[in-house]
Design a protein around this motif. Structure first.
Motif, PDB file in Angstrom:
ATOM      1  N   ILE A  94       3.469  68.673  -3.725  1.00  0.00           N
ATOM      2  CA  ILE A  94       4.089  68.902  -5.037  1.00  0.00           C
ATOM      3  C   ILE A  94       3.335  68.297  -6.212  1.00  0.00           C
ATOM      4  N   VAL A  95       2.796  67.089  -6.064  1.00  0.00           N
ATOM      5  CA  VAL A  95       2.310  66.326  -7.215  1.00  0.00           C
ATOM      6  C   VAL A  95       0.802  66.495  -7.406  1.00  0.00           C
ATOM      7  N   LYS A  96       0.422  66.756  -8.656  1.00  0.00           N
ATOM      8  CA  LYS A  96      -0.990  66.889  -9.006  1.00  0.00           C
ATOM      9  C   LYS A  96      -1.706  65.557  -8.784  1.00  0.00           C
ATOM     10  N   GLY A  97      -2.918  65.627  -8.236  1.00  0.00           N
ATOM     11  CA  GLY A  97      -3.703  64.431  -7.962  1.00  0.00           C
ATOM     12  C   GLY A  97      -3.618  63.992  -6.512  1.00  0.00           C
ATOM     13  N   PHE A  98      -2.730  64.617  -5.732  1.00  0.00           N
ATOM     14  CA  PHE A  98      -2.559  64.244  -4.333  1.00  0.00           C
ATOM     15  C   PHE A  98      -3.036  65.337  -3.375  1.00  0.00           C
ATOM     16  N   GLY A  99      -3.363  66.507  -3.889  1.00  0.00           N
ATOM     17  CA  GLY A  99      -3.778  67.623  -3.047  1.00  0.00           C
ATOM     18  C   GLY A  99      -5.278  67.641  -2.822  1.00  0.00           C
ATOM     19  N   ASN A 100      -5.769  66.669  -2.060  1.00  0.00           N
ATOM     20  CA  ASN A 100      -7.200  66.604  -1.757  1.00  0.00           C
ATOM     21  C   ASN A 100      -7.382  66.102  -0.325  1.00  0.00           C
ATOM     22  N   SER A 101      -8.604  66.157   0.136  1.00  0.00           N
ATOM     23  CA  SER A 101      -8.884  65.793   1.536  1.00  0.00           C
ATOM     24  C   SER A 101      -8.644  64.321   1.816  1.00  0.00           C
ATOM     25  N   ILE A 102      -8.941  63.460   0.849  1.00  0.00           N
ATOM     26  CA  ILE A 102      -8.719  62.024   1.048  1.00  0.00           C
ATOM     27  C   ILE A 102      -7.238  61.774   1.319  1.00  0.00           C
ATOM     28  N   PHE A 103      -6.370  62.330   0.478  1.00  0.00           N
ATOM     29  CA  PHE A 103      -4.939  62.095   0.670  1.00  0.00           C
ATOM     30  C   PHE A 103      -4.420  62.825   1.907  1.00  0.00           C
ATOM     31  N   PHE A 104      -4.985  63.991   2.224  1.00  0.00           N
ATOM     32  CA  PHE A 104      -4.569  64.696   3.437  1.00  0.00           C
ATOM     33  C   PHE A 104      -4.858  63.850   4.673  1.00  0.00           C
ATOM     34  N   LEU A 105      -6.041  63.234   4.726  1.00  0.00           N
ATOM     35  CA  LEU A 105      -6.371  62.375   5.870  1.00  0.00           C
ATOM     36  C   LEU A 105      -5.438  61.163   5.924  1.00  0.00           C
ATOM     37  N   PHE A 106      -5.119  60.604   4.752  1.00  0.00           N
ATOM     38  CA  PHE A 106      -4.162  59.495   4.724  1.00  0.00           C
ATOM     39  C   PHE A 106      -2.798  59.951   5.226  1.00  0.00           C
ATOM     40  N   MET A 107      -2.348  61.125   4.766  1.00  0.00           N
ATOM     41  CA  MET A 107      -1.052  61.655   5.202  1.00  0.00           C
ATOM     42  C   MET A 107      -1.056  61.868   6.718  1.00  0.00           C
ATOM     43  N   SER A 108      -2.180  62.300   7.266  1.00  0.00           N
ATOM     44  CA  SER A 108      -2.292  62.463   8.719  1.00  0.00           C
ATOM     45  C   SER A 108      -2.130  61.121   9.432  1.00  0.00           C
ATOM     46  N   MET A 109      -2.642  60.062   8.819  1.00  0.00           N
ATOM     47  CA  MET A 109      -2.475  58.725   9.396  1.00  0.00           C
ATOM     48  C   MET A 109      -1.007  58.317   9.418  1.00  0.00           C
ATOM     49  N   THR A 110      -0.276  58.657   8.358  1.00  0.00           N
ATOM     50  CA  THR A 110       1.152  58.301   8.330  1.00  0.00           C
ATOM     51  C   THR A 110       1.911  59.080   9.400  1.00  0.00           C
ATOM     52  N   PHE A 111       1.491  60.334   9.651  1.00  0.00           N
ATOM     53  CA  PHE A 111       2.109  61.121  10.718  1.00  0.00           C
ATOM     54  C   PHE A 111       1.813  60.493  12.073  1.00  0.00           C
ATOM     55  N   LEU A 112       0.558  60.114  12.295  1.00  0.00           N
ATOM     56  CA  LEU A 112       0.173  59.475  13.549  1.00  0.00           C
ATOM     57  C   LEU A 112       0.927  58.163  13.748  1.00  0.00           C
ATOM     58  N   ASP A 113       1.127  57.418  12.670  1.00  0.00           N
ATOM     59  CA  ASP A 113       1.844  56.146  12.754  1.00  0.00           C
ATOM     60  C   ASP A 113       3.259  56.341  13.283  1.00  0.00           C
ATOM     61  N   PHE A 114       4.007  57.242  12.672  1.00  0.00           N
ATOM     62  CA  PHE A 114       5.391  57.359  13.120  1.00  0.00           C
ATOM     63  C   PHE A 114       5.501  58.049  14.471  1.00  0.00           C
ATOM     64  N   MET A 115       4.624  59.007  14.783  1.00  0.00           N
ATOM     65  CA  MET A 115       4.672  59.661  16.092  1.00  0.00           C
ATOM     66  C   MET A 115       4.300  58.673  17.199  1.00  0.00           C
ATOM     67  N   ALA A 116       3.240  57.928  16.985  1.00  0.00           N
ATOM     68  CA  ALA A 116       2.820  56.943  17.993  1.00  0.00           C
ATOM     69  C   ALA A 116       3.882  55.878  18.172  1.00  0.00           C
ATOM     70  N   GLY A 117       4.506  55.454  17.083  1.00  0.00           N
ATOM     71  CA  GLY A 117       5.559  54.445  17.185  1.00  0.00           C
ATOM     72  C   GLY A 117       6.722  54.910  18.028  1.00  0.00           C
ATOM     73  N   PHE A 118       7.198  56.121  17.781  1.00  0.00           N
ATOM     74  CA  PHE A 118       8.322  56.626  18.572  1.00  0.00           C
ATOM     75  C   PHE A 118       7.930  56.869  20.022  1.00  0.00           C
ATOM     76  N   ILE A 119       6.725  57.392  20.260  1.00  0.00           N
ATOM     77  CA  ILE A 119       6.294  57.651  21.635  1.00  0.00           C
ATOM     78  C   ILE A 119       6.135  56.343  22.402  1.00  0.00           C
ATOM     79  N   VAL A 120       5.493  55.354  21.800  1.00  0.00           N
ATOM     80  CA  VAL A 120       5.306  54.068  22.475  1.00  0.00           C
ATOM     81  C   VAL A 120       6.656  53.408  22.740  1.00  0.00           C
ATOM     82  N   THR A 121       7.573  53.470  21.773  1.00  0.00           N
ATOM     83  CA  THR A 121       8.899  52.885  21.968  1.00  0.00           C
ATOM     84  C   THR A 121       9.645  53.587  23.093  1.00  0.00           C
TER      85      THR A 121
END
Length: 136
Positions: A94-121
């Motif tokens: 939605i927000v201008k300034g966030f639609g780039n590859s750097i932020f996409f890779l960061f967003m992927s890290m946040t997805f990995l964080d919560f998925m790995a956390g739930f799977i490990v738990t």
């Protein structure tokens, strides 16, 4: 409280402040941080976006280590990690300034964080049940 706080929220806040205030420039993540000469003769340019991702990967590593702990603080950390991912996803879309590859890779890290956390738990809880004699 420290155990509940998702560390990738720090990176999200830093990125949001830099992107929304424009204090470091509209494309701060493309500004060269350092240029290093390589033995091959090439020049390796490291941008601020690269530094941001490297720092975020360090925080992701700590989050993955923290995911191995069990308890109510850990469950709350996973729930807050989902919130960080959803906020990052909405900012990306939605927000201008966030639609780039750097932020996409960061967003992927946040997805990995919560998925790995739930799977490990989940795996840890199953193992605890099996060791305790209550599981299949």
């Amino acid at each position: 409280m420290y155990q509940m706080f998702p560390l990738l929220a720090i990176s999200l806040i830093v990125y949001a402040v830099l992107a929304l205030t424009g204090a470091a420039g509209p494309l701060w993540y493309e500004i060269v941080f350092i240029e290093l000469p390589m033995v091959s003769g090439e020049l390796w340019s490291v941008s601020w976006g690269d530094v941001f991702l490297l720092g975020s990967m360090g925080l992701l590593f700590v989050e993955l280590l923290r995911a191995t702990k069990t308890g109510s603080d850990s469950i709350m950390n996973h729930a807050l990690s989902v919130v960080v991912f959803v906020v990052a996803l909405l900012l990306f879309i939605i927000v201008k300034g966030f639609g780039n590859s750097i932020f996409f890779l960061f967003m992927s890290m946040t997805f990995l964080d919560f998925m790995a956390g739930f799977i490990v738990t989940t795996v840890t809880a199953r193992r605890d049940l099996a060791v305790g004699g209550g599981g299949a």
